[in-house]
Design a protein around this motif. Structure first.
Motif, PDB file in Angstrom:
ATOM      1  N   PHE A  29      40.665  66.830  -5.884  1.00 41.27           N
ATOM      2  CA  PHE A  29      39.590  67.736  -5.963  1.00 41.27           C
ATOM      3  C   PHE A  29      39.418  68.897  -5.344  1.00 41.27           C
ATOM      4  O   PHE A  29      39.640  69.054  -4.049  1.00 41.27           O
ATOM      5  N   ALA A  30      39.136  70.101  -6.037  1.00 38.32           N
ATOM      6  CA  ALA A  30      38.798  71.223  -5.340  1.00 38.32           C
ATOM      7  C   ALA A  30      37.668  71.726  -6.001  1.00 38.32           C
ATOM      8  O   ALA A  30      37.693  72.481  -7.113  1.00 38.32           O
ATOM      9  N   GLY A  31      36.456  72.039  -5.393  1.00 41.71           N
ATOM     10  CA  GLY A  31      35.333  72.457  -6.050  1.00 41.71           C
ATOM     11  C   GLY A  31      33.862  72.346  -5.527  1.00 41.71           C
ATOM     12  O   GLY A  31      34.063  72.257  -4.114  1.00 41.71           O
ATOM     13  N   GLN A  32      32.799  72.370  -6.139  1.00 38.80           N
ATOM     14  CA  GLN A  32      31.586  72.235  -5.488  1.00 38.80           C
ATOM     15  C   GLN A  32      30.859  71.345  -5.931  1.00 38.80           C
ATOM     16  O   GLN A  32      30.935  70.682  -7.388  1.00 38.80           O
ATOM     17  N   PHE A  33      30.140  70.555  -5.259  1.00 36.52           N
ATOM     18  CA  PHE A  33      28.935  69.843  -5.432  1.00 36.52           C
ATOM     19  C   PHE A  33      27.700  70.306  -5.756  1.00 36.52           C
ATOM     20  O   PHE A  33      27.536  71.540  -5.467  1.00 36.52           O
ATOM     21  N   GLN A  34      26.670  69.649  -6.370  1.00 38.24           N
ATOM     22  CA  GLN A  34      25.470  70.177  -6.372  1.00 38.24           C
ATOM     23  C   GLN A  34      24.504  70.682  -5.444  1.00 38.24           C
ATOM     24  O   GLN A  34      23.838  71.495  -5.320  1.00 38.24           O
ATOM     25  N   ASP A  35      24.663  69.465  -4.270  1.00 37.54           N
ATOM     26  CA  ASP A  35      23.701  69.975  -3.325  1.00 37.54           C
ATOM     27  C   ASP A  35      24.792  69.816  -2.070  1.00 37.54           C
ATOM     28  O   ASP A  35      25.956  69.362  -1.811  1.00 37.54           O
ATOM     29  N   LYS A  36      24.110  70.216  -0.805  1.00 40.06           N
ATOM     30  CA  LYS A  36      24.935  70.281   0.478  1.00 40.06           C
ATOM     31  C   LYS A  36      25.293  68.930   0.821  1.00 40.06           C
ATOM     32  O   LYS A  36      24.309  68.037   0.936  1.00 40.06           O
ATOM     33  N   ILE A  37      26.682  68.619   1.028  1.00 39.60           N
ATOM     34  CA  ILE A  37      27.086  67.446   1.553  1.00 39.60           C
ATOM     35  C   ILE A  37      26.861  67.025   3.156  1.00 39.60           C
ATOM     36  O   ILE A  37      27.113  67.853   3.884  1.00 39.60           O
TER      37      ILE A  37
END
Length: 395
Positions: free
Chosen positions: A360-368
Motif C-alpha cells: 500500500f502507498a496512499g492516505q487514510f481518512q484520519d490521522k493514524i
C-alpha cells in the motif's frame, strides 16, 4: 459346433470392444477432471498472485467503533486488544470498541513499554510507573528520581533509568514496586545511561552508557546478569564492549537468547544471556533513520546512498539481509507485525511485506495513531482520534 464357436468369438470381441470403450471413457473423464483441476488451480494461483503482488492506493472503512474522541489520547495494540491511554487514565478495549477495564491516574507525560502480555506505563520526568496485564493493574511503582527510560520483561519486572545529572540510577523493580536491583552510576566515571533493555525472563539487563573518550563521544555497553551466571561477577557484569567514536542509542532482545545493539553506523548481534558473545557485526555506509524489530527480523529505514529517498531493509537473526527496497516519502513511525512493515505519518501510510512487495502507498481518512494487520485479506485495524476502524485496502 462351428456356429457355437463363432458366437463365442463374437461375444469375446464384443466384450473387448466394450472394455476398450469403457477404458477410453474413463481416460477422457480423467483428462477432463485433470484439466478442470489445473484450470482451477491456475485461477486460484493467479488470484493469489494478483492479491499478493498488487499495490493498493485507497482504503475502504468496513466498520467504525467510536471512541470518546479525546484529543490527547494515544492508542497501542496490546495483544489482541487496544490500550488507550491519556494523562488521566487508561482503558483496555477489544477491537470492537467494547471496554474491558479502565483505570484512572494522573501522569503528565505518559510513556509506555509493552512486552507481549504485560506493559509498563511511566511518567516521563515524573515518579510513577504502573504495571498492567490483560486482567488489569498488576502493581504500581514510585521512584525516588525522575523517570527517563523504561523496559519490561515478560514476567513484569521493570527496569528504569532515573535522571540525575551527577548520579543517575539504573533500577529494577518487581511489578509491585519492590526494589530488585539498584545501580548508582557516576556520570563522570561511567558515563550517562541512555538506553536499557531487559531480557524476557528479567535476569539480564543491557545498559548503554554515553561518555566522552579522548574528546569524542563514545558508548560503553554493559550486560548485567542477576541470576546464577552473574552472581560471582563484579557488579553482576557478564559482558561489556566500548564503541569509540559512536553512540549506541538502541538495544533490544529479539528472543530469550538473542540481543541486538544498534549504533550510528551499524548493528551487533549477541548470543546468550549468561555470557553474551558477539555473533555478527553489520556496518552501514549511510545514515540510520529508524529501527524496528520482531522476534524474527531486525528492520531499518536507511537514507538512500544517492540521498534521494530512503531504503527499507530487513535482516534475520544471523545478520543476513533478506529484503531491501527503495521508497520515497518521510514517515515518522515505523513498526513491524508478523510479516508486515507499516510506515505512517499523519494520514500518509506505506506498507511492505517481508518479501519486499509494496502492499500500500496512499492516505487514510484520519490521522493514524496506530495500525496493525488483522484476519482477512488486506484488512487492518486502525486507531485514530475518532476511535477504532476496520479498514480494507482497495485499488
Amino acid at each position: 459346433m462351428t456356429d457355437k464357436i463363432n458366437k463365442e468369438l463374437h461375444l469375446s470381441e464384443s466384450m473387448q470392444n466394450l472394455k476398450e470403450k469403457i477404458r477410453k471413457h474413463k481416460l477422457m473423464r480423467w483428462k477432463r477432471i485433470i484439466t478442470a483441476a489445473f484450470l482451477g488451480f491456475m485461477i486460484i494461483f493467479g488470484s493469489y498472485l494478483l492479491l499478493e503482488y498488487r499495490t493498493y492506493e485507497n482504503t475502504r472503512v468496513i466498520r467504525t467503533y467510536k471512541g470518546d474522541s479525546s484529543a490527547d489520547g494515544s492508542y497501542k495494540m496490546f495483544g489482541d486488544s487496544v490500550l488507550k491511554y491519556t494523562k488521566d487514565g487508561m482503558t483496555l478495549i477489544d477491537q470492537k470498541g467494547k471496554e474491558i477495564w479502565n483505570h484512572s491516574y494522573q501522569i503528565k507525560n505518559p510513556i509506555i513499554e509493552i512486552n507481549h502480555e504485560v506493559a509498563a506505563i511511566g511518567d516521563s520526568g515524573g515518579n510513577s510507573i504502573i504495571v498492567i496485564d490483560h486482567e488489569g493493574i498488576k502493581g504500581e511503582i514510585e521512584t525516588t528520581q525522575p523517570i527517563e527510560k523504561l523496559s519490561i520483561s515478560t514476567n513484569g519486572i521493570v527496569a528504569a533509568v532515573l535522571k540525575d545529572e551527577v548520579s543517575p540510577k539504573v533500577m529494577c523493580y518487581d511489578s509491585t514496586g519492590n526494589i530488585l536491583v539498584e545501580n548508582k552510576v557516576s556520570a563522570a566515571k561511567d558515563g550517562y545511561p541512555v538506553e536499557i533493555a531487559l531480557s524476557n525472563d528479567g535476569t539480564t539487563l543491557i545498559v548503554s552508557y554515553l561518555h566522552v573518550q579522548s574528546g569524542a563521544l563514545a558508548s560503553n555497553v554493559v550486560y548485567y546478569n542477576f541470576g546464577d551466571a552473574g552472581r560471582e561477577e563484579k557488579n553482576n557484569q557478564v559482558a561489556g564492549e566500548s564503541y569509540t567514536g559512536q553512540i549506541v542509542p538502541s538495544a533490544f532482545f529479539m528472543d530469550d537468547e538473542t540481543s541486538v545493539l544498534v549504533g550510528e553506523s551499524g548493528f551487533y548481534i549477541y548470543e546468550g544471556t549468561d555470557k553474551p558473545k558477539l555473533k555478527k557485526e553489520v556496518k552501514f555506509d549511510t545514515e540510520i533513520k529508524s529501527v524496528y524489530h520482531t522476534e524474527k527480523y531486525i528492520g531499518f529505514v536507511l537514507k538512500a546512498k544517492d540521498k534521494k529517498g530512503y531504503e527499507i531493509c530487513l535482516y534475520n537473526q544471523k545478520g543476513q539481509r533478506t529484503m531491501s527496497k527503495k521508497f520515497q516519502g518521510d514517515y515518522a513511525h515505523v513498526k513491524m507485525v508478523g510479516e508486515t512493515v507499516m510506515m505512517y505519518d499523519g494520514v500518509n501510510c506505506c506498507i511492505y511485506t517481508a518479501n519486499g512487495v509494496k502492499r500500500f502507498a496512499g492516505q487514510f481518512q484520519d490521522k493514524i495513531l496506530d495500525i496493525v494487520p488483522v484476519g482477512g485479506i488486506n484488512t487492518y485495524t486502525v486507531m485514530n482520534i475518532n476511535g477504532i476502524q476496520k479498514v480494507r485496502l482497495v485499488k
